[in-house]
Write a protein that holds these residues in place. Structure first.
Motif, mmCIF file in Angstrom:
data_model
loop_
_atom_site.group_PDB
_atom_site.id
_atom_site.type_symbol
_atom_site.label_atom_id
_atom_site.label_comp_id
_atom_site.label_asym_id
_atom_site.label_seq_id
_atom_site.Cartn_x
_atom_site.Cartn_y
_atom_site.Cartn_z
ATOM 1 N N VAL A 15 0.860 -1.186 0.000
ATOM 2 C CA VAL A 15 0.000 0.000 0.000
ATOM 3 C C VAL A 15 0.894 1.234 0.000
ATOM 4 C CG1 VAL A 15 -1.749 1.322 1.260
ATOM 5 C CG2 VAL A 15 -1.836 -1.178 1.268
ATOM 6 N N PRO A 16 0.842 2.082 -1.051
ATOM 7 C CA PRO A 16 1.685 3.277 -1.086
ATOM 8 C C PRO A 16 1.098 4.408 -0.251
ATOM 9 C CG PRO A 16 0.381 3.145 -3.084
ATOM 10 C CD PRO A 16 0.051 1.915 -2.277
ATOM 11 N N GLY A 17 1.795 5.536 -0.240
ATOM 12 C CA GLY A 17 1.300 6.744 0.431
ATOM 13 C C GLY A 17 2.121 7.118 1.650
ATOM 14 N N HIS A 18 2.639 8.370 1.663
ATOM 15 C CA HIS A 18 3.482 8.784 2.779
ATOM 16 C C HIS A 18 3.264 10.246 3.174
ATOM 17 C CE1 HIS A 18 5.587 9.818 -0.917
ATOM 18 N NE2 HIS A 18 6.263 10.737 -0.236
ATOM 19 N N GLU A 19 2.410 10.979 2.480
ATOM 20 C CA GLU A 19 2.119 12.368 2.837
ATOM 21 C C GLU A 19 0.723 12.389 3.461
ATOM 22 O OE1 GLU A 19 4.532 14.671 -0.688
ATOM 23 O OE2 GLU A 19 2.397 14.431 -0.923
ATOM 24 N N LEU A 20 0.643 12.417 4.773
ATOM 25 C CA LEU A 20 -0.643 12.166 5.407
ATOM 26 C C LEU A 20 -0.922 13.092 6.577
ATOM 27 C CD1 LEU A 20 -0.520 9.942 8.269
ATOM 28 C CD2 LEU A 20 1.167 9.208 6.589
ATOM 29 N N PHE A 45 11.802 4.451 9.759
ATOM 30 C CA PHE A 45 10.496 3.931 9.369
ATOM 31 C C PHE A 45 9.897 4.880 8.346
ATOM 32 C CE2 PHE A 45 5.881 4.332 9.866
ATOM 33 C CZ PHE A 45 5.477 3.034 9.636
ATOM 34 N N GLN A 46 9.455 4.338 7.215
ATOM 35 C CA GLN A 46 8.866 5.162 6.163
ATOM 36 C C GLN A 46 7.523 4.576 5.742
ATOM 37 O OE1 GLN A 46 11.294 6.446 2.830
ATOM 38 N NE2 GLN A 46 13.154 5.941 3.918
ATOM 39 N N PRO A 47 6.408 5.189 6.174
ATOM 40 C CA PRO A 47 5.111 4.702 5.692
ATOM 41 C C PRO A 47 5.061 4.799 4.173
ATOM 42 C CG PRO A 47 4.896 6.872 6.721
ATOM 43 C CD PRO A 47 6.279 6.396 7.002
ATOM 44 N N GLY A 48 4.552 3.769 3.540
ATOM 45 C CA GLY A 48 4.490 3.748 2.087
ATOM 46 C C GLY A 48 5.722 3.168 1.442
ATOM 47 N N PHE A 49 6.754 2.838 2.249
ATOM 48 C CA PHE A 49 7.978 2.250 1.713
ATOM 49 C C PHE A 49 8.417 1.070 2.576
ATOM 50 C CE2 PHE A 49 7.785 6.620 0.280
ATOM 51 C CZ PHE A 49 7.878 6.441 -1.093
#
Length: 346
Positions: A57-62, A108-112
């Protein structure tokens, strides 16, 4: 929950129903109220990031609200409005202890490194180190648009390049990163020259403060044009796109002892671009990278938002739905439009 998932690199993602996330002991689960689409997400979907494990699941600007917390989280409460840097520091390695969470050894990188925010909920680790409280006056779409583009540009201009009033700043590429850099450098009192391939984006750059523009499609010698406008070259130059030609030009158009900051990602076939090393040596040029921004540095950014010196909401192009996200993600290599797409309906 609903989430955008891809099961193969480069193959169409689709919206699916998957299990809700649970928080780690030091983490939280955030109900996503808005999330931006970024070219970094496109790079991840194309298979350019070794940290991604399929399905993904991508996405990191939240931006959103805290819905669940791990037992070791002490600084936050349920329901609090928050955002988070796209690079989360662990809080205890050497780099974090030196204040450089953006290059954490255990980041930790959400989306990666984990599932991201193209979903109704997202789990975020190391919450006490990385969450950023949102002022009530800041809407979720604008908060999400800060994402990686605006904060990375803020660190590039303010912390890495240390732009001073009156300096000439060249910005190569007027996508989300470049437009953010133009706005921030202008707020710092710099004279900005914007370079891009389309008149639409260059016109928008002038609206945001660029005092001169160069159409690289129509100008055979971009470096020469920059030197003429600035009477000798830029003090600071940003490659906001991430391409061998913009990287080379950004370094080559500097005056002596100028500073280049690489913000646009250089991945895949572009990972090792040629650079004018002769000029780097002879002119004592300084070369920097900019990779995100620490959570504690958001205070300076938020103060500039509150006083109206920075207006990132101007960079929002369209608000879209989660169902629109797969097509919008796949289209990001076409560089269409002048603003940021933000998912605000789930």
């Amino acid at each position: 929950m609903k989430a955008v998932i891809f099961e193969q690199f480069g193959k169409p993602p689709r919206v699916q129903s998957v299990a809700d996330p649970t928080p780690a002991a030091t983490g939280v689960v955030i109900k996503v109220e808005a999330t931006g689409l970024c070219r970094s997400d496109w790079h991840g979907w194309m298979g350019h990031d070794a940290d991604i494990v399929l399905p993904h699941v991508p996405g990191h600007e939240l931006a959103g609200t805290i819905q669940a917390m791990g037992k070791h989280v002490t600084r936050w409460r349920l329901g609090q409005r928050v955002t988070v840097p796209f690079v989360g520091g662990c809080g205890h390695c050497f780099e974090c202890n030196s204040g450089n969470h953006q290059v954490c050894e255990n980041q930790f990188q959400p989306g990666f490194t984990a599932w991201g925010s193209f979903a109704e909920y997202v789990a975020v680790e190391f919450a006490d180190t990385n969450l950023v409280a949102l002022p009530d006056a800041l809407d979720f779409a604008t908060a999400a648009s800060l994402g990686c583009r605006f904060v990375t540009s803020f660190r590039a201009i303010v912390d890495q390049a240390k732009v001073k009033p009156g300096e000439w700043v060249a910005v190569h590429g007027c996508g989300g990163v470049g437009l953010s850099a133009i706005m921030i450098a202008t707020a710092m009192g710099a004279n900005v020259v914007a370079i891009d391939l389309t008149e639409e984006k260059l016109a928008f750059a002038r609206e945001l403060g660029a005092i001169a523009t160069i159409n690289a499609r129509e100008t055979q010698d971009v470096v020469g044009a920059m030197r003429e406008i600035t009477k000798g070259g830029a003090h600071v130059s940003i490659d906001a796109l991430g391409h061998p030609s913009t990287c080379f030009n950004s370094i080559a158009n500097l005056r002596r002892r100028g500073r280049h900051v690489q913000v646009g990602l250089m991945l895949g076939d572009h990972a090792q671009p040629p650079v004018p090393m002769d000029k780097i040596i002879a002119h004592e040029l300084e070369i920097y990278g900019s990779h995100g921004m620490q959570a504690f540095r958001y205070n300076a950014l938020m103060d500039m938002l509150a006083t109206g010196k920075l207006l990132p909401q101007k960079l929002i192009g369209k608000e879209i739905t989660l169902d629109d996200a797969p097509a919008a993600l796949m289209a990001m290599d076409r560089f269409e439009g002048t603003g940021i797409n933000v998912i605000t309906k789930f």
